[in-house]
Enzyme design. Sequence first.
Site, mmCIF file in Angstrom:
data_model
loop_
_atom_site.group_PDB
_atom_site.id
_atom_site.type_symbol
_atom_site.label_atom_id
_atom_site.label_comp_id
_atom_site.label_asym_id
_atom_site.label_seq_id
_atom_site.Cartn_x
_atom_site.Cartn_y
_atom_site.Cartn_z
ATOM 1 N N TYR A 28 0.850 -1.200 0.000
ATOM 2 C CA TYR A 28 0.000 0.000 0.000
ATOM 3 C C TYR A 28 0.883 1.247 0.000
ATOM 4 O O TYR A 28 1.150 1.840 1.048
ATOM 5 C CB TYR A 28 -0.898 0.011 1.232
ATOM 6 C CG TYR A 28 -1.853 -1.157 1.293
ATOM 7 C CD1 TYR A 28 -2.886 -1.272 0.361
ATOM 8 C CD2 TYR A 28 -1.734 -2.147 2.265
ATOM 9 C CE1 TYR A 28 -3.771 -2.340 0.398
ATOM 10 C CE2 TYR A 28 -2.618 -3.211 2.310
ATOM 11 C CZ TYR A 28 -3.622 -3.312 1.382
ATOM 12 O OH TYR A 28 -4.499 -4.359 1.425
ATOM 13 N N TRP A 32 -3.828 6.375 2.845
ATOM 14 C CA TRP A 32 -5.205 5.899 2.960
ATOM 15 C C TRP A 32 -5.922 6.678 4.052
ATOM 16 O O TRP A 32 -5.319 6.994 5.088
ATOM 17 C CB TRP A 32 -5.233 4.405 3.305
ATOM 18 C CG TRP A 32 -5.440 3.513 2.129
ATOM 19 C CD1 TRP A 32 -6.617 2.897 1.784
ATOM 20 C CD2 TRP A 32 -4.489 3.110 1.133
ATOM 21 N NE1 TRP A 32 -6.441 2.143 0.641
ATOM 22 C CE2 TRP A 32 -5.157 2.263 0.223
ATOM 23 C CE3 TRP A 32 -3.141 3.398 0.907
ATOM 24 C CZ2 TRP A 32 -4.520 1.690 -0.875
ATOM 25 C CZ3 TRP A 32 -2.508 2.834 -0.190
ATOM 26 C CH2 TRP A 32 -3.198 1.999 -1.068
ATOM 27 N N ASN A 33 -7.205 6.910 3.842
ATOM 28 C CA ASN A 33 -8.010 7.762 4.715
ATOM 29 C C ASN A 33 -8.060 7.281 6.168
ATOM 30 O O ASN A 33 -7.476 7.912 7.058
ATOM 31 C CB ASN A 33 -9.415 7.844 4.080
ATOM 32 C CG ASN A 33 -10.405 8.666 4.851
ATOM 33 O OD1 ASN A 33 -10.313 8.787 6.058
ATOM 34 N ND2 ASN A 33 -11.382 9.233 4.166
ATOM 35 N N TRP A 34 -8.715 6.156 6.432
ATOM 36 C CA TRP A 34 -8.865 5.786 7.855
ATOM 37 C C TRP A 34 -7.571 5.246 8.440
ATOM 38 O O TRP A 34 -7.341 5.350 9.646
ATOM 39 C CB TRP A 34 -10.092 4.929 8.114
ATOM 40 C CG TRP A 34 -10.176 3.515 7.646
ATOM 41 C CD1 TRP A 34 -9.596 2.980 6.547
ATOM 42 C CD2 TRP A 34 -10.927 2.454 8.283
ATOM 43 N NE1 TRP A 34 -9.944 1.652 6.440
ATOM 44 C CE2 TRP A 34 -10.771 1.304 7.486
ATOM 45 C CE3 TRP A 34 -11.720 2.357 9.415
ATOM 46 C CZ2 TRP A 34 -11.374 0.082 7.804
ATOM 47 C CZ3 TRP A 34 -12.321 1.156 9.724
ATOM 48 C CH2 TRP A 34 -12.140 0.040 8.931
ATOM 49 N N GLN A 100 -14.032 6.477 2.792
ATOM 50 C CA GLN A 100 -13.781 5.350 3.697
ATOM 51 C C GLN A 100 -14.419 5.700 5.038
ATOM 52 O O GLN A 100 -14.839 6.841 5.242
ATOM 53 C CB GLN A 100 -12.258 5.142 3.869
ATOM 54 C CG GLN A 100 -11.749 3.893 3.180
ATOM 55 C CD GLN A 100 -10.308 3.546 3.529
ATOM 56 O OE1 GLN A 100 -9.537 4.396 3.943
ATOM 57 N NE2 GLN A 100 -9.941 2.291 3.330
ATOM 58 N N GLY A 158 -14.154 -0.105 3.944
ATOM 59 C CA GLY A 158 -12.862 -0.454 4.522
ATOM 60 C C GLY A 158 -12.750 -1.947 4.809
ATOM 61 O O GLY A 158 -11.706 -2.422 5.230
ATOM 62 N N ASP A 160 -13.054 -4.728 2.701
ATOM 63 C CA ASP A 160 -13.155 -4.981 1.270
ATOM 64 C C ASP A 160 -13.913 -6.234 0.823
ATOM 65 O O ASP A 160 -14.797 -6.161 0.005
ATOM 66 C CB ASP A 160 -11.750 -5.045 0.662
ATOM 67 C CG ASP A 160 -10.952 -3.779 0.946
ATOM 68 O OD1 ASP A 160 -11.442 -2.919 1.702
ATOM 69 O OD2 ASP A 160 -9.842 -3.649 0.408
ATOM 70 N N TYR A 347 -8.534 -12.289 5.093
ATOM 71 C CA TYR A 347 -8.795 -10.846 5.048
ATOM 72 C C TYR A 347 -9.991 -10.436 5.901
ATOM 73 O O TYR A 347 -9.913 -10.514 7.109
ATOM 74 C CB TYR A 347 -8.969 -10.504 3.578
ATOM 75 C CG TYR A 347 -8.435 -9.175 3.117
ATOM 76 C CD1 TYR A 347 -7.266 -8.655 3.600
ATOM 77 C CD2 TYR A 347 -9.134 -8.453 2.152
ATOM 78 C CE1 TYR A 347 -6.801 -7.427 3.143
ATOM 79 C CE2 TYR A 347 -8.682 -7.241 1.684
ATOM 80 C CZ TYR A 347 -7.518 -6.725 2.188
ATOM 81 O OH TYR A 347 -7.075 -5.523 1.725
ATOM 82 N N GLU A 391 -0.915 -6.978 9.519
ATOM 83 C CA GLU A 391 -2.099 -6.281 9.009
ATOM 84 C C GLU A 391 -3.356 -6.818 9.710
ATOM 85 O O GLU A 391 -4.248 -6.060 10.069
ATOM 86 C CB GLU A 391 -2.192 -6.504 7.494
ATOM 87 C CG GLU A 391 -3.286 -5.717 6.799
ATOM 88 C CD GLU A 391 -3.269 -5.902 5.292
ATOM 89 O OE1 GLU A 391 -2.501 -6.763 4.784
ATOM 90 O OE2 GLU A 391 -4.038 -5.204 4.604
HETATM 91 C C1 GLC Z 1 -7.223 -2.688 2.609
HETATM 92 C C2 GLC Z 1 -8.206 -2.631 3.770
HETATM 93 C C3 GLC Z 1 -8.592 -1.190 4.021
HETATM 94 C C4 GLC Z 1 -7.341 -0.361 4.288
HETATM 95 C C5 GLC Z 1 -6.301 -0.542 3.177
HETATM 96 C C6 GLC Z 1 -4.950 0.063 3.518
HETATM 97 O O1 GLC Z 1 -7.784 -2.241 1.437
HETATM 98 O O2 GLC Z 1 -9.331 -3.413 3.517
HETATM 99 O O3 GLC Z 1 -9.484 -1.088 5.094
HETATM 100 O O4 GLC Z 1 -7.637 0.968 4.442
HETATM 101 O O5 GLC Z 1 -6.089 -1.916 2.936
HETATM 102 O O6 GLC Z 1 -4.447 -0.475 4.707
#
Ligand code: GLC
Length: 429
Positions: A28, A32-34, A100, A158, A160, A347, A391
């Site tokens: 990633y 990312w938002n949250w 998100q 969030g 997925d 996941y 994660e």
């Molecule tokens: C995945 C998770 C999501 C999170 C992203 C980055 O897509 O499902 O909730 O924000 O990874 O960690």
Amino acid sequence: MTIRIEEAIGIIRMNDRGGYTVPTNRLYPYQWNWDSGFTALGIWHFNKWRAWLEIMALLDAQWDDGMVPHIVFRQHDPDYFPGPGVWQTNTEPSTSGHSQPPVLASVILRMVRMGTAYDSRKAREVFPRLMAYHRWFCSARDPQGTGVIGIIHPWESGRDNCPDWDIGMNSITVPDNLMSYNRRDTSHIDSDQRPTQSQYDRFITIVQFGREVEWDHHAIHARGPFLMADPGVQFILLRACRDLLELAHLLDMNQAFDEIREWIDLLTTGCDWLWNDAIGGYCARDIRTATFSNAITNASMLSFYAGAGSPEQRASMAAHCRRILGACQYGMPSWDPEHADFESKRYWRGPVWAIMNHMIWTGLADAGETDLAARVSNDTRNLVESQGMAEYFDPLDGTGLGGMDFSWTAAIYLDLCSDEVAALHKETA
Ligand code: GLC
């Protein structure tokens, strides 16, 4: 078990890309938002200025209509799919096209409550942006004012690939002209732990629709391929509105009270539509067909966090909580372990996530469910201390899964150990 405070701080620093933090290296590579919301809370315990910078960077990408997007692309990384060229939102900076779970206001309230005049000053600066974000959620994601928030993509939840979305996903027709694409996630992580190919085609179908209507949110809500109510987003937004109201009080933003109260009333009413009598709990629901998902998830368990439900409904949710925690070694699993679709390693179809746990134990503690709250926070601490900043984790045997060195897992751990972090700082200051 080892205390891993230094390691957690080190991981967050390692994932710092200069003013914002990536969730983890490679898998990633953007903001990312949250993730950034929770990460800011963790950073706050060792560097307040940097924590606020994280939030400012995220809000810098807020759209003119108030939406805070789920990903902000600040540089090109060919290793990630779907990148800015796929989303085509034509924004600056480039972003994805939906949001998100809106955790920001709740994170900021925590920082203000724990903090000093500096935190209040920063909060005052961002307050109008938080108002715009909540206003956007309540209008673009509930244009008829029903009190039920509709998410337009499973990614907006969030969570997925949770089975919650199978109902909405199964009714998506993948068009013949679906863009051809190469997913990158399965080249980083074992495919057993990631969404399947047919799920991925549907994810991309929704993105393609969004860009065809140039990310017109009303068109997407009215005619998009997917529209579901998510207990996660519903409860997180409701809690965030309550927290925003408290923030408004603390900051003397009196002119905002009435508008926020209206959101709270409407969202509270909307929660009832997510109550599934057959399960005796809150479940996801397809907005167009009214079909319910049929299991309790870690998002259902956020009802306490939102303060939702009658005394009977709360008792039923507490009973589910006790039963589910009894059925696994480590809580809170992302899908009911007694349901046939439970997969302990895939996941959002079973694993435990530290950030969800953080909100769950906060809610349980607020509701006076002290034992349940302690069980969830202790499990989180034990998982991180035995496995590191994974994660997500297997609820049956505790194995750390997915990407390692994860920022938000490290951040939640720091918040959990905030007294120890503060003591450490005193020693080194
Ligand atoms: C995945 C998770 C999501 C999170 C992203 C980055 O897509 O499902 O909730 O924000 O990874 O960690």
